[in-house]
Scaffold this motif. Structure first.
Motif, PDB file in Angstrom:
ATOM      1  N   PRO A 345      37.075  26.469  -4.640  1.00 17.84           N
ATOM      2  CA  PRO A 345      36.803  25.401  -3.671  1.00 17.84           C
ATOM      3  C   PRO A 345      37.856  25.435  -2.564  1.00 17.84           C
ATOM      4  N   GLY A 346      37.419  25.397  -1.322  1.00 20.77           N
ATOM      5  CA  GLY A 346      38.360  25.412  -0.205  1.00 20.77           C
ATOM      6  C   GLY A 346      38.876  26.783   0.172  1.00 20.77           C
ATOM      7  N   CYS A 347      38.364  27.855  -0.483  1.00 24.53           N
ATOM      8  CA  CYS A 347      38.847  29.212  -0.152  1.00 24.53           C
ATOM      9  C   CYS A 347      38.595  29.504   1.328  1.00 24.53           C
ATOM     10  N   PRO A 348      39.606  29.944   2.062  1.00 22.55           N
ATOM     11  CA  PRO A 348      39.407  30.207   3.500  1.00 22.55           C
ATOM     12  C   PRO A 348      38.504  31.400   3.778  1.00 22.55           C
ATOM     13  N   ILE A 508      40.123  40.736  14.020  1.00 24.36           N
ATOM     14  CA  ILE A 508      40.152  39.275  13.935  1.00 24.36           C
ATOM     15  C   ILE A 508      41.039  38.911  12.746  1.00 24.36           C
ATOM     16  N   LEU A 509      41.980  38.019  12.980  1.00 28.46           N
ATOM     17  CA  LEU A 509      42.879  37.580  11.913  1.00 28.46           C
ATOM     18  C   LEU A 509      42.552  36.132  11.556  1.00 28.46           C
ATOM     19  N   THR A 510      42.179  35.884  10.308  1.00 27.22           N
ATOM     20  CA  THR A 510      41.968  34.497   9.879  1.00 27.22           C
ATOM     21  C   THR A 510      43.298  33.921   9.421  1.00 27.22           C
ATOM     22  N   SER A 511      43.461  32.617   9.612  1.00 28.48           N
ATOM     23  CA  SER A 511      44.815  32.067   9.587  1.00 28.48           C
ATOM     24  C   SER A 511      45.089  31.055   8.480  1.00 28.48           C
ATOM     25  N   ARG A 512      44.155  30.832   7.566  1.00 23.97           N
ATOM     26  CA  ARG A 512      44.377  29.813   6.540  1.00 23.97           C
ATOM     27  C   ARG A 512      44.994  30.418   5.275  1.00 23.97           C
ATOM     28  N   PRO A 513      45.994  29.726   4.673  1.00 21.93           N
ATOM     29  CA  PRO A 513      46.596  30.246   3.437  1.00 21.93           C
ATOM     30  C   PRO A 513      45.692  30.008   2.238  1.00 21.93           C
ATOM     31  N   CYS A 514      45.965  30.718   1.162  1.00 21.22           N
ATOM     32  CA  CYS A 514      45.272  30.513  -0.112  1.00 21.22           C
ATOM     33  C   CYS A 514      45.438  29.049  -0.539  1.00 21.22           C
ATOM     34  N   VAL A 515      44.356  28.447  -1.046  1.00 19.12           N
ATOM     35  CA  VAL A 515      44.430  27.031  -1.430  1.00 19.12           C
ATOM     36  C   VAL A 515      45.187  26.825  -2.740  1.00 19.12           C
ATOM     37  N   LEU A 516      45.482  27.902  -3.452  1.00 22.40           N
ATOM     38  CA  LEU A 516      46.170  27.772  -4.739  1.00 22.40           C
ATOM     39  C   LEU A 516      47.642  28.144  -4.685  1.00 22.40           C
ATOM     40  N   MET A 517      48.056  28.899  -3.647  1.00 19.86           N
ATOM     41  CA  MET A 517      49.410  29.454  -3.660  1.00 19.86           C
ATOM     42  C   MET A 517      50.105  29.243  -2.325  1.00 19.86           C
ATOM     43  N   PRO A 518      51.386  28.917  -2.326  1.00 15.38           N
ATOM     44  CA  PRO A 518      52.233  28.780  -3.527  1.00 15.38           C
ATOM     45  C   PRO A 518      51.998  27.482  -4.292  1.00 15.38           C
ATOM     46  N   LYS A 519      51.310  26.511  -3.682  1.00 17.58           N
ATOM     47  CA  LYS A 519      50.922  25.330  -4.438  1.00 17.58           C
ATOM     48  C   LYS A 519      49.537  24.896  -3.980  1.00 17.58           C
ATOM     49  N   ARG A 520      48.828  24.175  -4.832  1.00 14.48           N
ATOM     50  CA  ARG A 520      47.448  23.831  -4.546  1.00 14.48           C
ATOM     51  C   ARG A 520      47.358  22.892  -3.340  1.00 14.48           C
ATOM     52  N   ILE A 521      46.476  23.239  -2.409  1.00 15.49           N
ATOM     53  CA  ILE A 521      46.253  22.413  -1.221  1.00 15.49           C
ATOM     54  C   ILE A 521      45.091  21.467  -1.496  1.00 15.49           C
ATOM     55  N   MET A 522      45.315  20.169  -1.398  1.00 15.31           N
ATOM     56  CA  MET A 522      44.267  19.173  -1.636  1.00 15.31           C
ATOM     57  C   MET A 522      44.320  18.133  -0.525  1.00 15.31           C
ATOM     58  N   ASP A 523      43.459  18.296   0.468  1.00 15.78           N
ATOM     59  CA  ASP A 523      43.334  17.260   1.494  1.00 15.78           C
ATOM     60  C   ASP A 523      42.290  16.233   1.045  1.00 15.78           C
ATOM     61  N   ILE A 563      29.300  15.832  -4.622  1.00 16.78           N
ATOM     62  CA  ILE A 563      30.573  16.563  -4.538  1.00 16.78           C
ATOM     63  C   ILE A 563      31.530  16.023  -5.584  1.00 16.78           C
ATOM     64  N   ASP A 564      32.129  16.949  -6.343  1.00 21.24           N
ATOM     65  CA  ASP A 564      33.164  16.579  -7.310  1.00 21.24           C
ATOM     66  C   ASP A 564      34.480  16.434  -6.538  1.00 21.24           C
ATOM     67  N   GLU A 565      34.912  15.202  -6.329  1.00 16.48           N
ATOM     68  CA  GLU A 565      36.099  14.994  -5.495  1.00 16.48           C
ATOM     69  C   GLU A 565      37.384  15.491  -6.152  1.00 16.48           C
ATOM     70  N   THR A 566      37.356  15.774  -7.458  1.00 16.14           N
ATOM     71  CA  THR A 566      38.550  16.349  -8.093  1.00 16.14           C
ATOM     72  C   THR A 566      38.697  17.823  -7.735  1.00 16.14           C
ATOM     73  N   LEU A 567      37.602  18.438  -7.288  1.00 15.01           N
ATOM     74  CA  LEU A 567      37.650  19.854  -6.884  1.00 15.01           C
ATOM     75  C   LEU A 567      37.695  20.024  -5.373  1.00 15.01           C
ATOM     76  N   CYS A 568      37.104  19.075  -4.639  1.00 10.45           N
ATOM     77  CA  CYS A 568      36.999  19.213  -3.184  1.00 10.45           C
ATOM     78  C   CYS A 568      38.387  19.205  -2.544  1.00 10.45           C
ATOM     79  N   THR A 569      38.644  20.198  -1.682  1.00 16.13           N
ATOM     80  CA  THR A 569      39.931  20.295  -0.998  1.00 16.13           C
ATOM     81  C   THR A 569      39.879  19.730   0.414  1.00 16.13           C
ATOM     82  N   GLY A 570      38.690  19.284   0.839  1.00 10.87           N
ATOM     83  CA  GLY A 570      38.556  18.757   2.193  1.00 10.87           C
ATOM     84  C   GLY A 570      38.548  19.831   3.251  1.00 10.87           C
TER      85      GLY A 570
END
Length: 592
Positions: A345-348, A508-523, A563-570
């Motif tokens: 979820p939220g993978c760039p 083309i370079l995409t610019s978003r970091p991994c949602v899991l590393m180095p810490k989980r991103i949860m918006d 949507i499971d809000e515990t998984l959704c990263t926004g």
């Protein structure tokens, strides 16, 4: 003192005890934890990730010639990358002991092919050791350095997934103090111009004769006699499976696998009514034994594809008429909880694949998390061959106009550093109209988030300058470069269209970091207004694990989404494509 260690942790401990001074590799399952353990627990050993396995192997060669005991680690396909230096280093021989780990992946749990790298050792004319548990993983690694220095050869320690990741009790000792060695100029030994190489080839041939004698004597090859007239020849995890199923038989346990102790095997076979070879994947032992004129059987009962298991070994022994029934309990695939692979979820990477799918172009893929983009419902990849191949594949396809709608290569940041750079250089040199999307999530994400030249930190945690991908790409001669936020679907779509229409190679370079590393991103998470949702299923087609079918349906009986809000990263992607604007931020939903 005893410790509970996985096979990989035991290898790291063995390197520490053997007096290794340098450990180097490239992350790849199932080998990754070896160097991570070195950096975490054995910091007196200098450890580093290199951009790829060939470079790691070459760094290791330099350390060995410089006089240090050296460990190089990789997964099985990594040895394909490192094969060039291996083949010649087998000729030159070592100074400080040199051991490399090939961690094979039977059953392809996380690999693009299934190969048995015991064959590589034979191909390179070097010895290999094959442990069957964590204790042997440590002991054999320590012994491998003695073998390396005694016979002047690189040595392979062949691990497999089950040995690497299974834990066992290991007796640990204090580190050894190997004899100090210094670099000594010796171009006849280390410079492989043809005249020197021809001399060294003779040395290699004699070394194999000497190693064959050693194989007959080493305690890593031994007989377990139980008074049976049935003999089993086995090694590695296959030995454990056979022992579990049929402990009553006699065993010739192989730990030093090349050259084989053929004279000892000949005597063992002669002393039994029937002898079977139980080995995983290729008939490496069986073929050599048969070639020596010794009568054995094996693969006709156990097969050469995929992992062995106690159940498979039991079925083979039953087919051979050596046991009456198969009583090994086994969980069938139908009984397992289904857990299909999918982008997080939220993978760039999802936004890039959504855009590529909408454009309907051919997409050449590479090795990494983004390979999951091939799965339904994204179906966004058309090829995946090996590390770094996506750009070369795209060039070839574009040159022969293999895709009427155009070709795009996708590659991750770590894979780009590994072996994508030369592919892009080829695109520039040969003026290919290929568009390359570098999916930069700032980690070697597939194997757990290891550092690389673009992360700004070494394996041992030291801060370093980050290699700037844009500067690197421009230095290679790429004129057309854009950076885009892959969470912005329309911007990504427009960017890909624009660059595909531009003559010459583009990046083309995409610019978003991994949602899991180095810490989980949860918006802030999103929710779905079921009164606005019309059940069109557009959000289902982006393959987000946070989105599922609700119990409500539209007038056609199609399920509306929740949507499971515990998984959704926004990440916003589902909200951007919802035609009825039914997907709202949780705070907006509360106000509405």
């Amino acid at each position: 003192m005893k410790q509970l260690l996985s096979g990989n942790e035991a290898v790291a401990r063995g390197a520490y005890e053997a007096g290794v001074k340098m450990a180097v590799g490239y992350p790849g399952t199932p080998s990754t934890e070896i160097l991570e353990t070195m950096a975490e627990r054995h910091r007196s050993v200098y450890s580093q990730w290199s951009p790829n396995e060939k470079v790691a192997f070459e760094v290791g060669i330099g350390a060995s010639i410089g006089g240090a005991r050296t460990l190089v680690t990789m997964k099985h396909v990594g040895l394909n990358v490192a094969a060039d230096p291996l083949m010649t280093f087998a000729y030159t021989g070592v100074n400080g002991g040199f051991v490399f780990v090939s961690a094979d992946d039977p059953e392809m749990h996380s690999s693009q092919n299934e190969q048995d790298n015991r064959i590589f050792a034979r191909f390179a004319n070097i010895p290999f050791l094959e442990p069957a548990d964590s204790q042997e993983s440590k002991d054999m690694l320590v012994a491998a350095y003695e073998i390396s220095e005694r016979f002047d050869t690189p040595v392979m320690l062949r691990m497999t997934t089950r040995i690497s990741h299974t834990m066992g009790i290991v007796e640990v000792i204090e580190p050894l103090q190997p004899q100090e060695r210094k670099f000594v100029k010796n171009p006849e030994k280390y410079v492989m111009i043809p005249s020197n190489a021809k001399v060294r080839h003779v040395v290699v041939a004699q070394r194999l004769i000497d190693l064959a004698k050693y194989s007959e004597q080493t305690p890593f090859n031994y007989i377990e006699s139980n008074g049976s007239k049935v003999g089993i020849i086995s090694g590695g995890v296959a030995y454990q499976y056979a022992k579990e199923v049929a402990p009553q038989f006699d065993y010739y346990k192989i730990g030093f696998g090349y050259p084989l102790p053929l004279e000892g095997i000949r005597q063992f076979v002669a002393a039994h009514d029937i002898t079977l070879v139980v080995e995983e994947l290729e008939p490496v032992y069986e073929d050599q034994i048969k070639a020596a004129g010794v009568k054995v059987e094996g693969k006709k009962y156990f097969g050469a594809l995929g992992e062995l298991s106690p159940s498979r070994v039991a079925k083979g022994l039953k087919e051979a008429g050596l046991i009456d029934k198969v009583v090994v309990p086994e969980i069938t695939q139908e009984d397992l909880f289904p857990r299909p692979p999918v982008l997080c979820p939220g993978c760039p990477h999802r936004g890039a694949f959504m855009a590529l799918k909408k454009l309907g172009v051919a997409v050449t893929g590479d090795i990494g998390c983004y390979t999951l983009g091939v799965l339904k419902p994204l179906n966004a990849l058309d090829t995946c061959i090996c590390m770094g191949a996506s750009i070369g594949n795209a060039i070839g396809m574009e040159k022969v106009q293999g895709s009427a709608t155009g070709t795009v290569a996708v590659i991750g940041d770590s894979t780009f550093f590994h072996s994508g750079i030369t592919g892009l250089l080829d695109a520039v040199y040969n003026q290919s109209n290929v568009t390359v999307i570098i999916l930069d999530n700032r980690a070697t994400a597939m194997t757990g988030g290891q550092e690389h030249p673009g992360t700004g930190k070494t394996l041992m945690g030291e801060p370093v300058g980050r290699t700037d991908i844009q500067e690197l790409v421009r230095a290679l001669g790429v004129k057309n470069f854009e950076e885009v936020d892959a969470y912005d679907f329309d911007a990504t779509l427009s960017c890909v269209k624009r660059q595909m229409a531009t003559p010459g190679p583009s990046v083309i370079l995409t610019s978003r970091p991994c949602v899991l590393m180095p810490k989980r991103i949860m918006d802030e998470p999103y929710q779905i207004d079921l009164e606005l949702c019309n059940g069109c299923s557009a959000c289902f087609r982006i393959s987000c694990p946070a989105i599922a079918a609700s119990t409500e349906t539209n007038e056609r009986g199609h399920a509306k989404a929740i949507i499971d809000e515990t998984l959704c990263t926004g990440c916003t992607l589902c909200a951007q494509i919802c035609p009825t604007e039914a997907i709202l931020l949780k705070s907006q939903f509360a106000k509405a």
